[in-house]
Write a protein that holds these residues in place. Sequence first.
Motif, PDB file in Angstrom:
ATOM      1  N   ALA A 114      24.752  43.945 -67.347  1.00 43.58           N
ATOM      2  CA  ALA A 114      26.033  43.410 -67.823  1.00 43.58           C
ATOM      3  C   ALA A 114      25.835  42.304 -68.853  1.00 43.58           C
ATOM      4  O   ALA A 114      26.542  42.237 -69.862  1.00 43.58           O
ATOM      5  N   GLU A 115      24.856  41.430 -68.609  1.00 38.96           N
ATOM      6  CA  GLU A 115      24.584  40.341 -69.548  1.00 38.96           C
ATOM      7  C   GLU A 115      24.125  40.875 -70.887  1.00 38.96           C
ATOM      8  O   GLU A 115      24.473  40.320 -71.945  1.00 38.96           O
ATOM      9  N   ASN A 116      23.349  41.952 -70.889  1.00 40.04           N
ATOM     10  CA  ASN A 116      22.913  42.566 -72.142  1.00 40.04           C
ATOM     11  C   ASN A 116      24.070  43.198 -72.893  1.00 40.04           C
ATOM     12  O   ASN A 116      24.156  43.096 -74.116  1.00 40.04           O
ATOM     13  N   HIS A 132      30.576  35.912 -63.786  1.00 44.50           N
ATOM     14  CA  HIS A 132      29.733  37.082 -63.535  1.00 44.50           C
ATOM     15  C   HIS A 132      30.485  38.209 -62.844  1.00 44.50           C
ATOM     16  O   HIS A 132      30.208  39.387 -63.098  1.00 44.50           O
ATOM     17  N   ALA A 133      31.436  37.867 -61.995  1.00 42.58           N
ATOM     18  CA  ALA A 133      32.228  38.910 -61.323  1.00 42.58           C
ATOM     19  C   ALA A 133      33.021  39.715 -62.350  1.00 42.58           C
ATOM     20  O   ALA A 133      33.055  40.951 -62.312  1.00 42.58           O
ATOM     21  N   GLU A 134      33.655  39.009 -63.291  1.00 44.04           N
ATOM     22  CA  GLU A 134      34.420  39.691 -64.338  1.00 44.04           C
ATOM     23  C   GLU A 134      33.477  40.441 -65.291  1.00 44.04           C
ATOM     24  O   GLU A 134      33.803  41.539 -65.767  1.00 44.04           O
ATOM     25  N   ALA A 140      31.287  47.805 -65.311  1.00 40.70           N
ATOM     26  CA  ALA A 140      31.520  48.966 -64.453  1.00 40.70           C
ATOM     27  C   ALA A 140      32.636  49.837 -65.009  1.00 40.70           C
ATOM     28  O   ALA A 140      32.563  51.076 -64.974  1.00 40.70           O
ATOM     29  N   GLU A 141      33.672  49.213 -65.539  1.00 38.68           N
ATOM     30  CA  GLU A 141      34.785  49.958 -66.132  1.00 38.68           C
ATOM     31  C   GLU A 141      34.324  50.733 -67.367  1.00 38.68           C
ATOM     32  O   GLU A 141      34.691  51.899 -67.559  1.00 38.68           O
ATOM     33  N   LEU A 142      33.520  50.080 -68.196  1.00 36.39           N
ATOM     34  CA  LEU A 142      32.969  50.742 -69.390  1.00 36.39           C
ATOM     35  C   LEU A 142      32.078  51.911 -68.995  1.00 36.39           C
ATOM     36  O   LEU A 142      32.176  53.001 -69.568  1.00 36.39           O
ATOM     37  N   PHE A 143      31.209  51.699 -68.014  1.00 34.32           N
ATOM     38  CA  PHE A 143      30.294  52.757 -67.564  1.00 34.32           C
ATOM     39  C   PHE A 143      31.061  53.933 -66.963  1.00 34.32           C
ATOM     40  O   PHE A 143      30.655  55.080 -67.121  1.00 34.32           O
ATOM     41  N   LYS A 144      32.146  53.649 -66.242  1.00 31.35           N
ATOM     42  CA  LYS A 144      32.946  54.725 -65.656  1.00 31.35           C
ATOM     43  C   LYS A 144      33.521  55.615 -66.749  1.00 31.35           C
ATOM     44  O   LYS A 144      33.511  56.852 -66.641  1.00 31.35           O
ATOM     45  N   ALA A 170      26.188  52.120 -74.383  1.00 29.82           N
ATOM     46  CA  ALA A 170      27.373  51.451 -73.838  1.00 29.82           C
ATOM     47  C   ALA A 170      27.637  50.134 -74.555  1.00 29.82           C
ATOM     48  O   ALA A 170      28.790  49.768 -74.831  1.00 29.82           O
ATOM     49  N   LYS A 171      26.560  49.400 -74.867  1.00 33.21           N
ATOM     50  CA  LYS A 171      26.699  48.126 -75.579  1.00 33.21           C
ATOM     51  C   LYS A 171      27.354  48.337 -76.944  1.00 33.21           C
ATOM     52  O   LYS A 171      28.261  47.597 -77.340  1.00 33.21           O
TER      53      LYS A 171
END
Length: 511
Positions: A114-116, A132-134, A140-144, A170-171
Amino acid sequence: MSDTATMERPAAPSAAAVPPLLEIQGILKIFPGVVALNNVQLKLRAGTVHALMGENGAGKSTLMKIIAGIYTPEKGDIRLRGQPIVLKSPLDALNQGIAMIHQELNLMPYMTVAENVWITREPKNWLGLVDHAELNRKTAELFKDLNIDIDPAIEIQELSVASRQMVEIAKAVSWNSDVLIMDEPTSALTETEVAHLFAIIRRLRAQGKGIIYITHKMNELFEIADEFSVFRDGQYIATHLSSEVTRDDIIRMMVGREITQMFPKLDVPIGDVVLSVKDLCVEGIFKNVSFDIRAGEIVGMAGLVGSGRSNVAEALFGVVPATSGTISIKGKPIEIKTPTQALEAGMAFLTEDRKETGCFLALNIQENMDSAVLNQRYVSKGFVQSEQLNKDCLEMAKRLRVKTPSMDEIIQNLSGGNQQKVLVGRWLLTNPRILILDEPTRGIDVGAKAEIHRLVSELAGTGVAILMISSEMPEVLGMSDRVVVMHGGQVTGILDRKDANQVSVMDLAAK
């Protein structure tokens, strides 16, 4: 018309019906001693995949780095959505809606996925700290949406190369870019992973994105690209719909000549056994591997990713010494615990990963090419015969068609394919009795592949025993006298050339 003309191809939209999303005209780029690009052009249409083809050093990656804001051209125009733009940095390009996925992945290994993905754009909490939660939720939303099954909280260093490739994609998508540049995105992917990548590309295309796709794999062009452009020696050659040409047409445009034989396997006399491997094991990796290679014989080694092929090569060369079993050269058992011992025994080993275990990136071409022979035949009475060594290195570079202004060029400034040619030249200069080649033509264009295949075949004709590991089935079948097939760290079969075909090899590889 060739067989490839009947391959499945996407239905390309009419060129006249779709105006350019990105238009490049008259680009000139000069590096010290070489004109990298000379008056090149490119048109990318929204909702299409545009493949960029050409030999190593043709200028493909240079143009992409200009479009991505990494290089600045001496002259030329870039238009995005019909408007002229000037790109001064990669961040400038990203803000304009242009993202590039590099061949050499640029992720930070000790940061999380996520940080990357959201680096420099992290969501903050009311204290101004990273939420970090957000961050993980957004990832996760992007990956879905992209059907990517990776934990956003895991560190990059724990991922496979294929998973890192998906994170890079994804990035790039996370910037909501209209233009996506993919430079050799499938070089380290399995067939299943390539199918997943292509599904993502088709989804992005359906969303109206324009994708520039650089590849040396001809079948990928026919499967995923709507149209393509060819560059040669830094110049624009042509653009065509992929549905209108054959594989041979593209090769002619790329190399400017006919390549009559991709696999020039010579019929040479096969001599006595040079290398004999009996019950070789590296505990926990592979076991009971046995095979022989005779003088003048090319033995191919095939198997799926993870089958243990490269591990066997590393054990033979002493990179990771065998824990049991025997290695014999011309009937005499030999202990090989280090690469130096392997070299002294007449072995040479072209490794799979040119960046991590092949090139000395800070050194020049001459230094990279001569590094394996400085303690061998070019040393007399304690002195290096520099004149002859330099002459032979230059001749080898010419034979392999390494594109460089001089032998003093730092190797990391070369394209990946030209780096590979330098490494091939390094090991050919050792005049080995046993040559181990692990993915010798990965990332190399069709012209250079044919040249390397010819050199390998000629070496076999001089009596060299050759072990060639390759993920490309046509290469294994086209060049091998026999094929050793591995699965799960074991040899599942050895096939003679006349019995080896795609079905028989895959049947053994999937056992």
